[in-house]
Design an enzyme around this catalytic site. Structure first.
Site, short mmCIF file in Angstrom:
data_model
loop_
_atom_site.label_atom_id
_atom_site.label_comp_id
_atom_site.label_asym_id
_atom_site.label_seq_id
_atom_site.Cartn_x
_atom_site.Cartn_y
_atom_site.Cartn_z
CB THR A 123 38.25 36.47 2.23
OG1 THR A 123 37.48 37.53 2.71
CG2 THR A 123 39.62 36.47 2.85
CB SER A 156 36.39 39.78 -3.01
OG SER A 156 36.86 38.61 -3.63
NE ARG A 201 33.18 44.77 7.43
CZ ARG A 201 33.60 43.66 6.83
NH1 ARG A 201 34.62 43.70 6.01
NH2 ARG A 201 33.01 42.51 7.05
CB THR A 226 39.44 40.30 2.13
OG1 THR A 226 38.18 40.51 1.51
CG2 THR A 226 39.48 41.00 3.45
CB THR A 250 36.10 32.93 2.78
OG1 THR A 250 35.80 33.83 1.70
CG2 THR A 250 35.49 31.58 2.50
N GLY A 251 33.72 35.01 3.71
CA GLY A 251 32.30 35.33 3.71
C GLY A 251 32.04 36.55 4.56
N1 GLY Z 1 35.53 38.07 5.05
C1 GLY Z 1 35.95 39.31 4.60
C2 GLY Z 1 35.25 40.44 5.18
O1 GLY Z 1 34.18 40.30 5.74
O2 GLY Z 1 35.77 41.53 5.08
#
Ligand code: GLY
Length: 285
Positions: free
Chosen positions: A149, A48, A177, A167, A200-201
Site C-alpha cells: 500500500t 500493489s 476481502r 491499494t 502498510t502491510g
Molecule cells: N494493507 C493493504 C491490505 O492489506 O490490503
C-alpha cells in the site's frame, strides 16, 4: 509554526513525493497527499496499487482507498472496480456526500455519476506474474515482493495535516476481502491536534488493533512519533503473534512535522521530503 513535510511509503513513495510536494507548497496537505497517491496509482510497475495491481483469486482488480484531513473529514472506497484513481473517488465521497465509505458496485456507480471514466486496470504483465504465482501456489509475503500500500501523510505551512492511502490489496486474497486501507482508524487516521498515521502491510493485523488510531492515541498520551509507532508494533507482536512472514509497518507525523516509523520485519522504507529535498529512509526492525 510547523515545518512542512511529506512522507510516503515504500520506494514508490519517492515518485509520489516528487509529484505531491509542489501541491504541498502551493495548495494544501490534502491536495499533496492525493496527488502523491495518484502518482503511484498510475504507475503500472507498482503491483500493489491502481493500474498494474495484483487481482484477487477471481482475477479481478479491486481497489481500496481513503483520505482524511485535519478536522476528521474523511472519505473512502472499498472493493472499487474499474476506476484508476480510487483515492480521488474517496476524496469525492468526502467532498460531495455525507457518507464516509462506499463499497463495491455502489462505489463504482458513484464514480461514474461524477464523471470519472472507467478503465481496465489489469495489465498483461501483472496477469502473467499472477498466473505464474498461482501455478506454483506461491503466496508472496505482503510488501516484501508486493511493496504494498501507498500511504502519504503531509503537514503544510499552515500546520494542517492530511493523509491518504490506496491499494489493490494483498495478492491471492479472496474475492470480497477488504483490507485495512479504507478503514478509518486501521489503515489511516488523522487528528489535526495530534498527528497523522498510516499502515502498510498485512492489513488484517492493522484492522484487528485499529493500528493507525492507536498510534495517534499514544502520541496524544505523550509518546514521540517513532516511539508511538514502535509501541504499537510491539503490541501487535505481543498480542497478535503474527507469523514470521507477516509484515506490517506504521508511518506517522506529528503536528510539528516530525516523522517516525516502525515495522515488524526488515525491508520497510519511506520517502521523506522537507524543504523540497527528497530522501529515502530505511526502517530497522
Ligand atoms: N494493507 C493493504 C491490505 O492489506 O490490503
Amino acid at each position: 509554526m510547523s515545518e512542512p513535510v511529506l512522507v510516503s511509503t515504500w520506494h514508490h513513495g519517492r515518485g509520489a513525493n516528487e509529484a505531491g510536494w509542489p501541491h504541498l507548497v502551493s495548495r494544501s496537505a490534502l491536495d499533496a497527499v492525493e496527488e502523491a497517491v495518484r502518482t503511484a496509482e498510475a504507475d503500472p510497475e507498482v503491483r500493489s496499487v491502481g493500474r498494474g495491481g495484483y487481482p484477487d483469486r477471481l482475477g479481478r482488480v479491486t481497489l481500496d482507498a481513503v483520505v482524511m484531513d485535519h478536522d476528521y473529514r474523511c472519505g473512502a472506497v472499498a472493493a472499487l472496480e474499474g476506476f484508476l484513481h480510487a483515492v480521488s473517488v474517496a476524496r469525492e465521497v468526502m467532498e460531495r456526500t455525507d457518507h464516509v465509505l462506499l463499497a463495491g458496485a455502489g462505489a463504482a456507480d458513484f464514480a461514474r455519476s461524477i464523471g470519472m471514466q472507467p478503465e481496465r486496470l489489469l495489465t498483461a504483465e501483472t496477469m502473467r506474474l499472477f498466473e505464474e504465482k498461482v501455478r506454483v501456489r506461491e503466496t508472496a509475503p505482503a510488501n516484501i515482493e508486493n511493496h504494498d500500500t501507498i500511504v502519504s501523510l503531509g503537514c503544510d505551512a499552515q500546520g494542517r495535516l492530511a493523509g491518504a492511502c490506496s491499494t489493490s490489496g494483498l495478492m491471492n486474497r479472496l474475492h470480497g476481502r477488504v483490507g485495512d486501507s479504507p478503514i478509518v482508524g486501521a489503515g489511516l487516521y488523522v487528528d489535526g491536534e495530534v498527528g497523522a498515521a498510516g499502515a502498510t502491510g498485512h492489513g488484517e493485523l492493522a484492522l484487528r488493533v485499529a493500528a493507525s488510531a492507536l498510534v495517534i492515541e499514544r502520541m496524544r498520551g505523550g509518546l514521540a512519533v517513532a516511539a508511538a509507532c514502535e509501541s504499537v508494533i510491539e503490541h501487535i507482536r505481543r498480542r497478535l503473534r503474527p507469523g514470521p512472514d507477516r509484515q506490517l509497518a506504521l508511518l506517522a507525523i506529528d503536528r510539528d512535522g516530525r516523522c517516525g516509523a516502525a515495522a515488524l520485519l526488515p525491508g520497510f522504507s519511506y520517502a521523506l521530503t522537507r524543504a523540497g529535498v527528497h530522501e529515502m529512509v530505511e526502517v530497522d526492525a
